[in-house]
Design an enzyme around this catalytic site. Structure first.
Site, PDB file in Angstrom:
ATOM      1  N   TYR A  69       0.832  -1.210   0.000  1.00 38.05           N
ATOM      2  CA  TYR A  69       0.000   0.000   0.000  1.00 38.05           C
ATOM      3  C   TYR A  69       0.867   1.261   0.000  1.00 38.05           C
ATOM      4  CZ  TYR A  69      -3.578  -3.418   1.413  1.00 38.05           C
ATOM      5  OH  TYR A  69      -4.408  -4.518   1.485  1.00 38.05           O
TER       6      TYR A  69
ATOM      7  N   HIS B 240       0.291 -11.884   0.970  1.00 41.84           N
ATOM      8  CA  HIS B 240      -0.772 -11.066   0.363  1.00 41.84           C
ATOM      9  C   HIS B 240      -1.600 -11.844  -0.665  1.00 41.84           C
ATOM     10  CE1 HIS B 240      -1.655  -6.506  -0.214  1.00 41.84           C
ATOM     11  NE2 HIS B 240      -2.732  -7.202  -0.389  1.00 41.84           N
TER      12      HIS B 240
HETATM   13  N1  LIG Z   1      -5.717  -8.691   1.120  1.00 38.57           N
HETATM   14  C1  LIG Z   1      -6.098  -8.051   0.021  1.00 38.57           C
HETATM   15  O1  LIG Z   1      -5.795  -8.466  -1.114  1.00 38.57           O
HETATM   16  C2  LIG Z   1      -6.920  -6.820   0.156  1.00 38.57           C
HETATM   17  C3  LIG Z   1      -7.582  -6.282  -0.971  1.00 38.57           C
HETATM   18  C4  LIG Z   1      -8.372  -5.164  -0.794  1.00 38.57           C
HETATM   19  C5  LIG Z   1      -8.471  -4.572   0.456  1.00 38.57           C
HETATM   20  N2  LIG Z   1      -7.784  -5.076   1.532  1.00 38.57           N
HETATM   21  C6  LIG Z   1      -7.852  -4.467   2.881  1.00 38.57           C
HETATM   22  O2  LIG Z   1      -9.218  -4.270   3.226  1.00 38.57           O
HETATM   23  C7  LIG Z   1      -9.449  -2.892   3.477  1.00 38.57           C
HETATM   24  C8  LIG Z   1     -10.863  -2.508   3.095  1.00 38.57           C
HETATM   25  O3  LIG Z   1     -11.117  -2.741   1.724  1.00 38.57           O
HETATM   26  P1  LIG Z   1     -11.193  -1.571   0.629  1.00 38.57           P
HETATM   27  O4  LIG Z   1     -10.409  -0.397   1.071  1.00 38.57           O
HETATM   28  O5  LIG Z   1     -10.832  -2.210  -0.668  1.00 38.57           O
HETATM   29  O6  LIG Z   1     -12.738  -1.247   0.516  1.00 38.57           O
HETATM   30  P2  LIG Z   1     -13.931  -0.894   1.523  1.00 38.57           P
HETATM   31  O7  LIG Z   1     -13.461  -0.803   2.922  1.00 38.57           O
HETATM   32  O8  LIG Z   1     -15.032  -1.826   1.181  1.00 38.57           O
HETATM   33  O9  LIG Z   1     -14.365   0.546   0.996  1.00 38.57           O
HETATM   34  C9  LIG Z   1     -13.563   1.699   1.127  1.00 38.57           C
HETATM   35  C10 LIG Z   1     -14.228   2.846   0.373  1.00 38.57           C
HETATM   36  O10 LIG Z   1     -15.545   3.045   0.918  1.00 38.57           O
HETATM   37  C11 LIG Z   1     -15.663   4.375   1.384  1.00 38.57           C
HETATM   38  N3  LIG Z   1     -16.404   4.316   2.648  1.00 38.57           N
HETATM   39  C12 LIG Z   1     -15.964   3.891   3.845  1.00 38.57           C
HETATM   40  N4  LIG Z   1     -16.945   3.946   4.758  1.00 38.57           N
HETATM   41  C13 LIG Z   1     -18.034   4.416   4.127  1.00 38.57           C
HETATM   42  C14 LIG Z   1     -19.352   4.708   4.548  1.00 38.57           C
HETATM   43  N5  LIG Z   1     -19.745   4.509   5.803  1.00 38.57           N
HETATM   44  N6  LIG Z   1     -20.226   5.188   3.619  1.00 38.57           N
HETATM   45  C15 LIG Z   1     -19.840   5.389   2.342  1.00 38.57           C
HETATM   46  N7  LIG Z   1     -18.595   5.128   1.881  1.00 38.57           N
HETATM   47  C16 LIG Z   1     -17.701   4.641   2.773  1.00 38.57           C
HETATM   48  C17 LIG Z   1     -14.264   4.902   1.588  1.00 38.57           C
HETATM   49  O11 LIG Z   1     -14.291   6.299   1.395  1.00 38.57           O
HETATM   50  P3  LIG Z   1     -13.338   7.346   2.184  1.00 38.57           P
HETATM   51  O12 LIG Z   1     -11.961   6.745   2.178  1.00 38.57           O
HETATM   52  O13 LIG Z   1     -13.473   8.583   1.386  1.00 38.57           O
HETATM   53  O14 LIG Z   1     -13.866   7.517   3.588  1.00 38.57           O
HETATM   54  C18 LIG Z   1     -13.509   4.165   0.507  1.00 38.57           C
HETATM   55  O15 LIG Z   1     -13.665   4.830  -0.722  1.00 38.57           O
HETATM   56  C19 LIG Z   1      -8.370  -2.201   2.631  1.00 38.57           C
HETATM   57  O16 LIG Z   1      -8.209  -0.855   2.947  1.00 38.57           O
HETATM   58  C20 LIG Z   1      -7.202  -3.085   2.918  1.00 38.57           C
HETATM   59  O17 LIG Z   1      -6.655  -2.800   4.198  1.00 38.57           O
HETATM   60  C21 LIG Z   1      -7.033  -6.218   1.394  1.00 38.57           C
END
Ligand SMILES: NC(=O)c1ccc[n+]([C@@H]2O[C@H](COP(=O)([O-])OP(=O)(O)OC[C@H]3O[C@@H](n4cnc5c(N)ncnc54)[C@H](OP(=O)(O)O)[C@@H]3O)[C@@H](O)[C@H]2O)c1
Length: 282
Positions: A59, A117
């Site tokens: 990241y 990962h």
């Molecule tokens: N292991 C892997 O391969 C892998 C892959 C993907 C993700 N991850 C991990 O999982 C975490 C979460 O997944 P993600 O970041 O892909 O997606 P997510 O948590 O499903 O969604 C994040 C997005 O949703 C928005 N958001 C957050 N809370 C909200 C709410 N209450 N209402 C409306 N919009 C909202 C955020 O906006 P703002 O930022 O503008 O608040 C951001 O744009 C990642 O950050 C990472 O740490 C791991």
């Protein structure tokens, strides 16, 4: 709705406890302009009682880990930090070296849970051997995997010490239920909690009519319904939010209890899988 409850924990196979709600950091550390807001959002979550943060060497090419270090400051001992090694670093020596780099960026002497990962070309046995070495040295408290499908988990189970795995972090939300067919039952059988990444489908699912209807009935929001649905099944959620209002909103999911009618309505709108599906990845 801000959190007024402490965050529940779940038990890892090692016996350690791990919070069921944490903060994601993907896309953090990519822009210097956003850095202050990202640190602020994580600090805000920590001030509300969040102790789990999910990050990765990938990241922001390491910058997200430095943001985590800034946000955590002198609260390290209260925290549960998850980071990940990239598959192209996941050789026996490469994993150890990658972990050392992550420790420096995170300004800490140990990572609570260190994950592969996703699968690359190095044999799982080599990565596991490195994980075990890091664990023996106290540099990681435990290790796990990410994006490993049911077949991969079976293979891991056949590797020396492969059963020391503590979690599989996978894409799981109402619109991505494929793991319920085989991977989730496998993890449950081995009492290994799953970490659900992209629990909000990166925001794409939040306009769904059924989520809005259920949210209205509970004076809640679609994001809270989506997270509460995951939390009711002993799955760890790590929504990412740069907005402090989103952090508060997401924490509010811990207080939302869905009824059996809500769950049945969600099952109709977002059906469970009826056959094996390859694991989705983002
Ligand atoms: N292991 C892997 O391969 C892998 C892959 C993907 C993700 N991850 C991990 O999982 C975490 C979460 O997944 P993600 O970041 O892909 O997606 P997510 O948590 O499903 O969604 C994040 C997005 O949703 C928005 N958001 C957050 N809370 C909200 C709410 N209450 N209402 C409306 N919009 C909202 C955020 O906006 P703002 O930022 O503008 O608040 C951001 O744009 C990642 O950050 C990472 O740490 C791991």
């Amino acid at each position: 709705m801000a959190a007024s409850v402490s965050i529940p924990t779940t038990r890892l196979p090692s016996g350690a406890s791990m919070p069921v709600f944490g903060l994601g950091t993907w896309r953090m550390g990519e822009s210097a302009r956003m850095r202050a807001a990202e640190v602020k959002a994580l600090r805000h979550g920590i001030a509300q009682g969040v102790t789990l943060i999910d990050t990765a060497e990938m990241y922001g090419s390491g910058e997200a880990e430095t943001i985590v270090a800034d946000a955590v400051g002198n609260r390290r001992d209260d925290m549960f930090i998850v980071s990940k090694v990239l598959p192209n670093n996941a050789s026996r020596r490469g994993t150890v070296a990658a972990c050392e780099r992550s420790l420096k960026r995170l300004k800490t002497d140990r990572i609570d849970l260190y994950l592969l990962h996703w699968r690359g070309s190095y044999p799982l046995a080599d990565t596991v051997a490195a994980f075990e070495e890091l664990r023996a040295a106290g540099k990681i408290r435990g290790w796990g995997v990410s994006n490993l499908d049911h077949d991969d988990m079976h293979e891991l189970w056949g590797v020396s010490h492969g059963r020391h795995c503590q979690t599989d972090q996978v894409l799981y939300n109402l619109t991505r239920r494929g793991i319920e067919f085989d991977l989730l039952p496998f993890c449950r059988k081995h009492e290994m909690p799953v970490m659900a990444y992209s629990p909000l489908e990166q925001g794409r699912m939040l306009g769904h009519k059924v989520l809005a209807e259920i949210a209205t009935q509970h004076d809640a929001t679609p994001a809270q319904v989506a997270l509460a649905w995951l939390l009711r099944q002993n799955v760890i959620v790590i929504p990412k939010a740069t907005s402090t209002a989103h952090v508060d909103e997401n924490l509010g999911a811990l207080q939302l209890k869905l009824t059996t009618t809500d769950v049945a309505t969600l099952d109709r709108a977002f059906p469970a899988p009826t056959e094996q599906q390859p694991l989705d990845m983002l």
